[in-house]
Design an enzyme around this catalytic site. Structure first.
Site, mmCIF file in Angstrom:
data_model
loop_
_atom_site.group_PDB
_atom_site.id
_atom_site.type_symbol
_atom_site.label_atom_id
_atom_site.label_comp_id
_atom_site.label_asym_id
_atom_site.label_seq_id
_atom_site.Cartn_x
_atom_site.Cartn_y
_atom_site.Cartn_z
ATOM 1 N N ASP A 161 0.856 -1.353 0.198
ATOM 2 C CA ASP A 161 -0.052 -0.049 0.101
ATOM 3 C C ASP A 161 0.723 1.145 -0.032
ATOM 4 O OD1 ASP A 161 -3.022 0.890 0.470
ATOM 5 O OD2 ASP A 161 -1.557 2.097 1.781
ATOM 6 N N GLU A 190 0.833 5.843 0.068
ATOM 7 C CA GLU A 190 0.169 6.970 0.179
ATOM 8 C C GLU A 190 0.867 7.991 -0.785
ATOM 9 O OE1 GLU A 190 -2.752 7.059 1.723
ATOM 10 O OE2 GLU A 190 -2.365 5.227 2.789
ATOM 11 N N HIS A 220 -6.071 4.891 6.153
ATOM 12 C CA HIS A 220 -5.219 5.888 5.196
ATOM 13 C C HIS A 220 -3.728 5.998 5.613
ATOM 14 C CE1 HIS A 220 -8.732 6.429 3.064
ATOM 15 N NE2 HIS A 220 -9.559 6.910 4.016
ATOM 16 N N ASP A 266 -3.157 0.101 6.092
ATOM 17 C CA ASP A 266 -4.100 -0.325 5.140
ATOM 18 C C ASP A 266 -3.280 -1.714 4.561
ATOM 19 O OD1 ASP A 266 -5.563 1.787 5.106
ATOM 20 O OD2 ASP A 266 -5.216 2.792 3.576
#
Length: 461
Positions: A6, A8, A144, A149
């Protein structure tokens, strides 16, 4: 071996956004055997709304490693593994772009937990990570954020592996399967059932709203090509696509006409071309007391029997300038130069002198008529016959009094009994005439003029 990942990002679109945090869980199908998480300096500002979403601030990443400093670690952890992520194309494409910027080609097999969950756990109202984890009682420690995540996605993937009694995951990894490239909200069955025929297709979001309309000679192939397109608009559109419908037309011309009409009727958010308000200006002609034919323009309501319609005065004037040059017309009599006794073009020998009385009126009018004939469809009553949707029907586009009336279909046997264009209007699906439609038909007629003759108001393919 799998790597559940994951990231961001700064959220500036596929091409512009950069990674701010990455988390990788190396998973053997039962347990996590390695893990790596790091903030990343994106070398660009993090927008406020992204900070509000993730909690990652510019200060937090200021002294974090840049991607090139962790690239080797990412490459080593993911080598010879299957790249797993929730909405995998997003994470995969961003990481792939980061490696590309460094001059490296990053390629891994991939699996999408959105698509897998839709297949293995059908019936959920939403397949967002948060909604799935709530339904499955999977805790997310830091929503998030990359580690929270990725950890939740790993647990979700573990459960999917346990429940996969139909070998769904193996089918997704099959090189012949397109599952990993399809939008996460779109069921593969929908794509499989698309026809390989001429027609128009409609991309729809979860609310069943049409977000894009396209035309194709092969609907299935054209639809699939969208999923491989790396442009930002295409990627964003595909992420929203949850359903696809279509209308078969039988021919490319009828597909073009339907597409243009549908775009103007629906105004889909991802259609930019042709998505304009109705025409506002009309081109018309009139004859003055000297017998000279003028070309002029006005608001559409005040333009009697408009020869051509335009979206703006600027577009109309540009076309008039082209006609003046192409047919050696006088700008004074085309409303391009006003309040002058003779046009400037005569002084530079680009006008033959009709404005000065130095050219016979009939010679000038002959060129004006040729210019008018070149504009738009150039035919009063015409049926353009096309292939139908089935072997037993004929498709057609209908023009009456120089105006496009629409298109339709009629049984072949019945078509043989129709003697003139007017009789086809009983089988037509009415559509609005406009500048784009005129261009489509004019282009088609120009291409076919050398191949097909017009007989009794008909052109057949």
């Amino acid at each position: 071996m799998y790597t559940v990942i994951d990231i961001e990002t700064t959220g500036n679109g596929y091409k512009g956004q950069k990674i701010t945090e990455i988390s990788i869980f190396v998973f053997d199908g039962k347990v996590v055997v390695d893990e790596f998480t790091s903030l990343v300096n994106p070398e660009q500002n993090i927008p406020t709304f992204i900070t509000n979403l993730t909690g990652i601030t510019n200060a937090m990443v200021r002294n974090a490693p840049k991607f090139y400093e962790i690239a080797k670690k990412v490459e080593e952890l993911t080598k010879d593994t299957i790249f797993v992520a929730h909405n995998v194309n997003f994470d995969y494409n961003i990481i792939q772009a980061e490696f590309k910027n460094l001059g490296f080609d990053f390629k891994r097999k991939k699996l999408c937990t959105v698509r897998l969950t839709r297949k293995i756990v059908p019936g959920l109202s939403s397949y967002s990570l948060g909604n799935i984890c709530t339904a499955e009682n999977i805790p997310i420690n830091g929503r998030h954020r990359a580690k929270g995540d990725a950890e939740a996605t790993t647990e979700l993937f573990r459960r999917l592996l346990e429940r996969d009694t139909n070998f769904t995951i193996n089918s997704f990894l099959n090189p012949k399967s397109r599952q990993a490239t399809l939008p996460p909200l779109l069921d593969k069955i929908i794509v499989d059932n698309l026809p390989e025929k001429h027609g128009v297709y409609y991309f729809k979001n979860l609310a069943k709203e049409v977000i894009y309309v396209g035309k194709a000679n092969n609907i299935k192939q054209r639809v699939i090509s969208h999923f491989y397109d790396k442009k930002k608009k295409e990627q964003t559109m595909c992420l929203e696509t949850a359903d696809i419908s279509y209308t078969k037309t039988g021919s490319e011309l009828l597909a073009l006409l339907l597409e243009s009409s549908e775009i103007k009727h629906i105004y889909p958010k991802y259609n930019r071309a042709q998505r304009r308000a109705g025409e506002a200006v009309g081109l018309f002609s009139y004859e003055d007391q000297k017998g000279i034919i003028h070309l002029a323009y006005n608001r559409l309501k005040l333009a009697p029997n408009a020869i051509m319609k335009y979206y703006s005065i600027a577009e109309c004037r540009t076309h008039l300038e082209y006609l003046c040059k192409e047919f050696e017309l006088c700008p004074k009599y085309c409303l391009l130069q006003t309040n002058v006794s003779s046009c400037f073009h005569y002084q530079i020998k680009e006008c033959k002198g009709i404005c000065c009385g130095n050219e016979p009126v009939e010679e000038y009018n002959k060129r004006v008529r040729a210019a008018i004939k070149s504009v738009g469809i150039g035919a009063e009553n015409l049926v353009i016959k096309q292939k139908g949707r089935t072997k037993n029907e004929v498709g057609f586009a209908l023009i009456l009094d120089g105006i496009y009336k629409g298109f339709g279909y009629v049984e072949k046997q019945q078509a043989e009994e129709l003697e003139n264009p007017e009789e086809y209007q009983f089988f037509v699906e009415p559509k609005k005439d406009n500048r784009d439609i005129q261009r489509i038909i004019a282009s088609y007629l120009k291409k076919t003029a050398k191949l097909k003759a017009i007989e009794n108001g008909e052109i057949s393919i």
